[in-house]
Design an enzyme around this catalytic site. Structure first.
Site: not given
Length: 340
Positions: A137-139
Site C-alpha cells: 500500500g501507500c507506505y
C-alpha cells in the site's frame, strides 16, 4: 545506513484528467450516494490526476482481474523504464553498474514481472539482484528504501527502487458505495524511481515503523474477481494521531535532530495532512509540498511520498518522510544532507 545516499530520482506520469471532468463525466452516474460523492470529490484536495485508463474514454469497471493484470503489464513497463532511465541519468549512474533493482507496487502483478522487463529495457546487468515489494500500500516506499539502503551499505554497489502504481485499473462496477467513493476521489497513477549509492549528498539515516495491532480492518486492499477493492475507515486519522508523535520523537531523538528542514508527508487526503500538522504542531507552510502533490497528481499510492520528496529538494537540512497504509501502519524515515 549512514554511508548510503539518494543520488537521483525520476518520474513518469500517464495522461492527466481533471477531477471535475471525472465526476461530471463518469463517477456521478456510478455512485450510490451522488450528493455525498459530489462533496467528497469537491473537498478531496485533488484538482487533477493521472490515468493509464481514463474512465471517460475506456470503462473497465466490468473487467475481470485477469484483464486488468494484463493491462497493468502493458502500461507499467514503459512507465517504469522511463522513470528508471531518468533517475539513472540524474544520478550519473550507468544501468550496467546497478547491483539491485527493487520494485514496489500494490496495483498489479505478473511473472516475469515489471522487475524483469524494466531491467532488460534499461540494460541492467545479468548478475542483477531483484526484489519485489507487493501489496503493502501507500507506505511501501519507506520500508523499500530501508531494505535497498541495507543492500547498498553491505555491497557498496548502486541500487534502484521503482514505485509504480496504476490505481486507475481498479475502478469498481456501478453502485460504488460510500467507503469506495473516497478512494475513487483520491487515487491516481505514477511511476517514480530512486537511485541509491554508497555515499552522496542526501544520506538515508534511519527508519521507524509502527503498526497498530487493533486496527487491521481500518484500511484494506482486497483482491476480488473485479480488480482490487479498497476499504477505508473514517477513523484512520484518529488512529494515526495516537502514533505520530511517539514515532517522530523516536526517529529524531535517537539521531540527535532538533530542527527539521523539510517534511515529505504522504498526502493520503486532506484530513491526514491536517492530523499530521496538528499533532506535530508544524508551521503553516510545512506541508505545502504534500498539498501541492495531492492537488496536481492525486494520491498515487506508494509513489506519492517520493513525488513530495522530489518537490522539496534540494533542502539544506534534515528531511522527515512519513507514509501510512494498511495495518494500520506508519513509517518514518530520516534523510540528512552529507555536510550535517
Amino acid at each position: 545506513m549512514s554511508a548510503v545516499a539518494i543520488a537521483g530520482m525520476g518520474q513518469a506520469l500517464p495522461p492527466t484528467v481533471s477531477q471535475q471532468e471525472l465526476w461530471d463525466g463518469y463517477f456521478h452516474r456510478h455512485v450510490d450516494s451522488p450528493g455525498f460523492g459530489a462533496r467528497i470529490f469537491a473537498n478531496s484536495g485533488v484538482r487533477r490526476r493521472h490515468a493509464v485508463l481514463n474512465p471517460l474514454v475506456e470503462d473497465v469497471s466490468g473487467w475481470s482481474t485477469g484483464q486488468r493484470m494484463r493491462r497493468y503489464a502493458a502500461e507499467a513497463v514503459p512507465l517504469g523504464s522511463a522513470a528508471v532511465s531518468a533517475a539513472l541519468d540524474q544520478a550519473g549512474v550507468a544501468a550496467s553498474e546497478v547491483g539491485l533493482f527493487a520494485v514496489a507496487s500494490c496495483t498489479g502483478y505478473g511473472s516475469p514481472g515489471v522487475d524483469v522487463h524494466v531491467s532488460l529495457d534499461v540494460g541492467m546487468p545479468s548478475d542483477l539482484r531483484r526484489l519485489v515489494f507487493g501489496h503493502m500500500g501507500c507506505y511501501a516506499a519507506l520500508p523499500a528504501l530501508g531494505a535497498v539502503s541495507d543492500y547498498v551499505a553491505a555491497h557498496s554497489r548502486p541500487a534502484v527502487l521503482l514505485n509504480v502504481e496504476l490505481t486507475s485499473l481498479h475502478v469498481q462496477p456501478a453502485g460504488i458505495a460510500r467507503d469506495q467513493i473516497v478512494a475513487h476521489a483520491l487515487f491516481s497513477d505514477a511511476a517514480v524511481a530512486t537511485v541509491l549509492t554508497p555515499g552522496g549528498s542526501l544520506r538515508v539515516v534511519d527508519l521507524v515503523a509502527v503498526t497498530d495491532p487493533a486496527t487491521p480492518d481500518h484500511m484494506t486492499w482486497d483482491v476480488t474477481d473485479l480488480g482490487f477493492r479498497m476499504g477505508l475507515s473514517p477513523k484512520v486519522p484518529d488512529v494515526l494521531a495516537v502514533h505520530l508523535r511517539p514515532a517522530v520523537d523516536t526517529l529524531l531523538g535517537r539521531n540527535g535532530v532538533r530542527d527539521v528542514a523539510g517534511w515529505a508527508v504522504h498526502p493520503g487526503g486532506p484530513r491526514i495532512l491536517e492530523t499530521v500538522e496538528d499533532v506535530l504542531q508544524l508551521p503553516g507552510d510545512a506541508l505545502d509540498a504534500s498539498r501541492a502533490v495531492l492537488a496536481e497528481h492525486g494520491n498515487c499510492s506508494s509513489a506519492t511520498v517520493l513525488l513530495v520528496l522530489q518537490r522539496l529538494l534540494p533542502v539544506d537540512g534534515p528531511v522527515v518522510m512519513l507514509a501510512f497504509g494498511p495495518g494500520l501502519t506508519l513509517y518514518a524515515l530520516l534523510l540528512r544532507p552529507d555536510h550535517q
